[in-house]
Design a protein around this motif. Structure first.
Motif: not given
Length: 64
Positions: A10-11, A13, A2-8
């Motif tokens: 990336f944050k 990283y 999910r987008n929210d998982e990818a965002d977390e």
């Protein structure tokens, strides 16, 4: 993913990446030996990101 998982991810990283910024060992000596010399930053990165790097390392650069 999910987008929210990818965002977390990336944050996490991005924090590690930004925390790894440092000056090369000879930068302070070089800057401190320069008198009345203007410097410029050339980069293919965004201006915002480069200014953040300068802001985070500026406390390490000073004229004596």
């Amino acid at each position: 993913m999910r987008n929210d998982e990818a965002d977390e991810i990336f944050k996490a990283y991005l924090k590690i990446y930004e925390d790894s910024w440092h000056l090369f060992y000879d930068v302070l000596e070089f800057f401190n030996k320069q008198n009345n010399v203007k410097f410029a930053v050339l980069s293919d990165g965004s201006q915002e990101h480069q200014e953040l790097k300068l802001k985070r390392t500026k406390n390490h650069i000073s004229k004596e």
